[in-house]
Write an enzyme that holds these catalytic residues in place. Structure first.
Site, short mmCIF file in Angstrom:
data_model
loop_
_atom_site.label_atom_id
_atom_site.label_comp_id
_atom_site.label_asym_id
_atom_site.label_seq_id
_atom_site.Cartn_x
_atom_site.Cartn_y
_atom_site.Cartn_z
N VAL A 126 37.52 39.98 47.65
CA VAL A 126 38.40 40.87 47.76
C VAL A 126 38.91 41.81 46.06
CG1 VAL A 126 41.26 40.27 46.96
CG2 VAL A 126 39.76 38.69 47.94
N GLY A 127 39.01 43.44 47.29
CA GLY A 127 38.60 43.96 46.75
C GLY A 127 39.62 45.22 45.86
N CYS A 128 40.00 44.44 44.82
CA CYS A 128 40.92 45.11 44.25
C CYS A 128 40.51 46.55 43.02
CB CYS A 128 41.77 44.42 42.72
SG CYS A 128 39.78 43.35 41.78
N HIS A 129 38.84 46.52 43.57
CA HIS A 129 38.57 47.71 43.52
C HIS A 129 38.95 49.31 43.82
CE1 HIS A 129 35.54 46.17 45.89
NE2 HIS A 129 35.25 47.31 46.29
N ARG A 130 39.30 48.92 44.84
CA ARG A 130 39.65 49.83 46.44
C ARG A 130 41.63 50.09 45.58
NH1 ARG A 130 37.23 45.20 49.91
NH2 ARG A 130 34.58 45.64 50.49
#
Length: 163
Positions: A126-130
């Site tokens: 779940v791409g929270c780095h984005r």
């Protein structure tokens, strides 16, 4: 409650610890200062965790741009709404805290959004780095070694950001 299944794997951003129950992945942790949250527990794999290992290895090798793994994201209704928006982002796509706030019907709540993003139990998948600041800057990252980990993930996905 601890999940019944646990594996660890090497990655370019440090060791990763994955937990799952019988139906879904329940957490992903990235090594910080040489440690993982459950280093004291023995590994106990499952078919789901082995699939997750393969998908993460393919992601880090640049052969996978999306994940097909079931995840269970336990949190408040607000956190789950934010995480659902994060799940809509694809490889190489970025958003801002403000855009996330608007998407969940809470404009002006970028700080609360930051808290929910930071509490994401399933980073990378779940791409929270984005998530970037509205001006494209990196403001922080709670996974792994923090901003250096986020920089690696952004570079891996070729996501531009402001210095």
């Amino acid at each position: 409650m601890n999940s019944p299944y646990l594996i660890r794997l090497a990655s370019p951003i440090g060791r990763i610890e994955l937990q799952a129950d019988d139906r879904a992945l329940t957490s992903l942790a990235i090594e910080r200062d040489g440690a993982l949250p459950h280093d004291d527990l023995p590994e106990r794999t499952s078919p789901l965790l082995e699939s997750a290992r393969v998908e993460l290895e393919e992601y880090f090798d640049g052969r996978r741009t999306s994940f097909g793994l079931p995840v269970r994201l336990d949190g408040t209704p607000f956190q789950r709404a934010v995480w659902a928006e994060l799940q809509r982002l694809g490889w190489g796509e970025a958003t801002s805290y403000g855009a996330l706030a608007a998407a969940v019907g809470r404009p002006g709540s970028a700080r609360a959004i930051g808290g929910a993003v930071g509490a994401n139990p399933m980073p990378i998948i779940v791409g929270c780095h984005r998530v970037l600041a509205s001006d494209g800057r990196i403001t922080g990252y709670s996974g792994g070694e923090g901003i250096p980990t986020k920089l690696w993930l952004l570079g891996h996905e070729q996501i531009g950001f402001a210095a």
